[in-house]
Design a protein around this motif. Structure first.
Motif, short mmCIF file in Angstrom:
data_model
loop_
_atom_site.label_atom_id
_atom_site.label_comp_id
_atom_site.label_asym_id
_atom_site.label_seq_id
_atom_site.Cartn_x
_atom_site.Cartn_y
_atom_site.Cartn_z
N SER A 93 1.22 -3.93 3.23
CA SER A 93 2.25 -3.24 4.01
C SER A 93 2.33 -1.76 3.68
N ASN A 94 2.79 -1.00 4.65
CA ASN A 94 3.15 0.42 4.50
C ASN A 94 2.04 1.28 3.90
N PRO A 95 0.83 1.23 4.45
CA PRO A 95 -0.23 2.09 3.89
C PRO A 95 0.11 3.57 4.08
N VAL A 96 0.07 4.31 3.00
CA VAL A 96 0.37 5.73 3.07
C VAL A 96 -0.82 6.46 3.68
N GLU A 97 -0.64 7.75 3.95
CA GLU A 97 -1.68 8.52 4.63
C GLU A 97 -3.00 8.50 3.86
N MET A 111 0.79 -1.21 0.00
CA MET A 111 0.00 0.00 0.00
C MET A 111 0.83 1.28 0.00
N ASP A 112 2.09 1.15 -0.40
CA ASP A 112 2.90 2.32 -0.72
C ASP A 112 3.25 2.34 -2.22
N TYR A 113 2.57 1.50 -2.99
CA TYR A 113 2.75 1.41 -4.44
C TYR A 113 1.61 2.18 -5.09
N TYR A 114 1.95 3.20 -5.91
CA TYR A 114 0.92 4.13 -6.36
C TYR A 114 -0.26 3.48 -7.07
N ARG A 154 -4.60 5.18 4.66
CA ARG A 154 -5.06 5.14 6.05
C ARG A 154 -6.32 5.98 6.23
N ILE A 156 -2.56 2.25 -4.47
CA ILE A 156 -3.18 3.37 -3.75
C ILE A 156 -4.35 3.92 -4.55
#
Length: 200
Positions: free
Chosen positions: A67-71, A33-36, A74, A39
């Motif tokens: 993993s790693n969900p960006v704002e 979830m940090d991959y555009y 979230r 997202i």
């Protein structure tokens, strides 16, 4: 010398994870979830298609696992019925509770092995054509393929209302995943290539 060998998944880790479960109340998305592209996909689905589905099925939850969900991701947990897990120890338990897996990707490249994992787990998949790129599937047979402008909420409602159709999709999907993406078969293919090169 160059040869292309398919990527694969550990079928045993997912085999039937979605079958025989109790209440299937999740509409599931799995991915980093940090991959555009991921997202953009979950934001698109959560804001444009999820409200109509939730209105018809208030018991459902749209679960975003990765993993790693960006704002931005979230923040989607503030929408009704949406949950964002972040990193999880394993995803099989989420497949076990999933009524459907969605892959609403609008862009990006590469083979989406999350689709193969869902098929191995026995969960029906609804994807955009972009989301299924690199996988030789037939829409309406192993999964449902919908364009971003189509009625995702309506298609998923229809699938939930037709267990026989959902079962056909999952059976075709499992057979497809096992036949093309199991490591055992891919290993044989790779070994055959190496043996051919050795003899050349």
């Amino acid at each position: 010398r160059v040869a292309a060998v398919r990527n694969g998944v550990d079928l045993a880790a997912f085999d039937g994870a979605g079958r025989g479960a109790g209440q299937r109340r999740r509409v599931l998305f799995v991915g980093a979830m940090d991959y555009y592209p991921n997202i953009a996909a979950v934001e698109f689905f959560a804001r444009q298609h999820w409200p109509g589905l939730l209105a018809a099925h208030p018991e459902l939850r749209f679960t975003i696992v990765g993993s790693n969900p960006v704002e931005t991701v979230r923040g989607l947990s503030g929408l009704p019925g949406v949950e964002v897990t972040g990193t999880v120890p394993e995803v099989a338990s989420f497949y076990r509770e999933a009524a459907v897996v969605v892959v609403p990707l609008l862009e990006g490249g590469g083979t989406r092995l999350k689709i193969v994992e869902a098929m191995a787990a026995g969960v029906p998949v609804v994807s955009t054509p972009v989301g299924a790129e690199g996988i030789e599937v037939e829409g309406g047979k192993q999964l449902l393929l919908l364009g971003p402008e189509e009625d995702w909420a309506g298609a998923i409602r229809a699938l939930l209302a037709d267990p026989a159709r959902a079962q056909r999709l999952t059976e075709e999907g499992r057979e497809f995943a096992a036949g093309r993406y199991g490591w055992d078969g891919i290993g044989v293919e790779f070994a055959t290539i190496l043996e051919q090169w050795r003899r050349a």
